[in-house]
Design an enzyme around this catalytic site. Sequence first.
Site, PDB file in Angstrom:
ATOM      1  N   HIS A  34      -5.910  -8.447  46.704  1.00  0.00           N
ATOM      2  CA  HIS A  34      -4.982  -8.674  47.718  1.00  0.00           C
ATOM      3  C   HIS A  34      -3.853  -7.714  47.581  1.00  0.00           C
ATOM      4  O   HIS A  34      -3.141  -7.309  48.584  1.00  0.00           O
ATOM      5  CB  HIS A  34      -4.576 -10.053  47.745  1.00  0.00           C
TER       6      HIS A  34
ATOM      7  N   ASP B 225     -11.736 -20.266  54.892  1.00  0.00           N
ATOM      8  CA  ASP B 225     -11.867 -20.400  53.308  1.00  0.00           C
ATOM      9  C   ASP B 225     -11.824 -21.717  52.914  1.00  0.00           C
ATOM     10  O   ASP B 225     -10.628 -22.175  52.969  1.00  0.00           O
ATOM     11  CB  ASP B 225     -11.037 -19.441  52.721  1.00  0.00           C
TER      12      ASP B 225
ATOM     13  N   ASP C 249     -14.675  -7.615  53.089  1.00  0.00           N
ATOM     14  CA  ASP C 249     -13.288  -8.332  52.679  1.00  0.00           C
ATOM     15  C   ASP C 249     -12.280  -7.889  53.728  1.00  0.00           C
ATOM     16  O   ASP C 249     -12.622  -6.882  54.631  1.00  0.00           O
ATOM     17  CB  ASP C 249     -13.099  -8.544  51.069  1.00  0.00           C
TER      18      ASP C 249
ATOM     19  N   LYS D 110     -19.597 -14.658  47.406  1.00  0.00           N
ATOM     20  CA  LYS D 110     -18.570 -13.482  47.126  1.00  0.00           C
ATOM     21  C   LYS D 110     -18.263 -13.504  45.586  1.00  0.00           C
ATOM     22  O   LYS D 110     -18.503 -14.541  45.015  1.00  0.00           O
ATOM     23  CB  LYS D 110     -17.363 -13.828  48.034  1.00  0.00           C
ATOM     24  N   HIS D 111     -17.851 -12.293  45.136  1.00  0.00           N
ATOM     25  CA  HIS D 111     -17.351 -11.119  45.847  1.00  0.00           C
ATOM     26  C   HIS D 111     -18.347 -10.074  45.070  1.00  0.00           C
ATOM     27  O   HIS D 111     -18.227  -9.636  44.097  1.00  0.00           O
ATOM     28  CB  HIS D 111     -16.199 -10.681  45.626  1.00  0.00           C
TER      29      HIS D 111
ATOM     30  N   ARG E  17      -7.982 -24.424  52.904  1.00  0.00           N
ATOM     31  CA  ARG E  17      -7.340 -24.119  54.147  1.00  0.00           C
ATOM     32  C   ARG E  17      -6.882 -25.641  54.661  1.00  0.00           C
ATOM     33  O   ARG E  17      -5.872 -25.690  55.123  1.00  0.00           O
ATOM     34  CB  ARG E  17      -7.619 -23.245  54.800  1.00  0.00           C
TER      35      ARG E  17
ATOM     36  N   ARG F 287     -12.104 -20.188  40.348  1.00  0.00           N
ATOM     37  CA  ARG F 287     -12.698 -20.385  41.549  1.00  0.00           C
ATOM     38  C   ARG F 287     -13.886 -20.180  41.105  1.00  0.00           C
ATOM     39  O   ARG F 287     -15.125 -20.428  41.808  1.00  0.00           O
ATOM     40  CB  ARG F 287     -12.333 -19.261  42.278  1.00  0.00           C
TER      41      ARG F 287
END
Length: 336
Positions: free
Chosen positions: A177, A68, A248, A164-165, A76, A134
């Site tokens: 999450h 990601d 996911d 996504k998503h 990351r 985002r």
Amino acid sequence: MTTQFPIGPIMLDVAGLTLTQAEKEKINHPNTGAVILFSRNYQNPEQVTELINAIRAARNGDILIAVDQEGGRVQRFQQGFTRLPPASSYAQSPELAEPAGWLMAAELLAVGVDFSFAPVLDIDCGVSEIIGNRSFSTDPALATRLSSLFRKGMNEAGMAATGKHFPGHGAVALDSHLTLPVDERELDSIRAKDLLPFKQLIAEGLEGIMPAHVVYPKIDPNPAGFSPFWIQQILRKELNFNGTVFSDDLSMEGAASVGDFPERARLAQHAGCDMILVCNNPSAAEQVLDALPLTHNPVREQRLRRMQGKPLMNRGQLMQSEKWRQLSTLIINHTL
């Protein structure tokens, strides 16, 4: 003769900066198809290149490497990589969307990553903390335009894109999450707004899509990633998507409502997901690897091969290229 495995249907993660023997064995399981890397797997470009080479060496056959790396708060790899701004910043500077997509992709490809899970196609509705900046925009037309440009840059660098998503995570406040978000809107409302970026990028050849761990109860009782209606009826038939569908992460709480890990994997595969993500839970990954049948699926394997990166140059060549110097300076100045 050593068996050459095709790209399998499961995406795993690894714990650290190098591989353990147990991880090498899991990577070579027939059902493994990809490894996703996180910040804990990254120290510097040289180290992550060695890790990726080790992952590929552990596999008797092809394997995909993902990360990601959207930019903003979801990036990351940072030290040694250009720090990318959040997607929302391109609304003020649309001319930077395509260069940023190229830069993100070129830097990842140069260390051996095949693809980043980007761009985010969710429309910011002003309520979602997990999406927020985002998203490229609150305006569907602008979000569509900017995400299309970002994908164009990725493609020019040699990287496939994953939107996504699906069908849209931007209208729910909760974080999938941590829990299962519920979106109470009607299908017509989602079609008129959230599906627009997906529809346009699919028409342009979008290679991958990740469904949301969100349930839309007025449309279907299952979260989108476990829903044949969303994946097969809307995505495949109505929108004519012929690329890869990635679930996911099955370890997220938004997936917990449908059963244990093997059941989650079976339901996601039955719904139409080509590749199943099981991250941050080694035991769950082992359960899923052993639970899914070993099947040869030429259509799925062909879709997954489209996600393989096609780097234009190695890291040394990239760092010396005039294009990289110009674009990294441009993006860094914008981010600052």
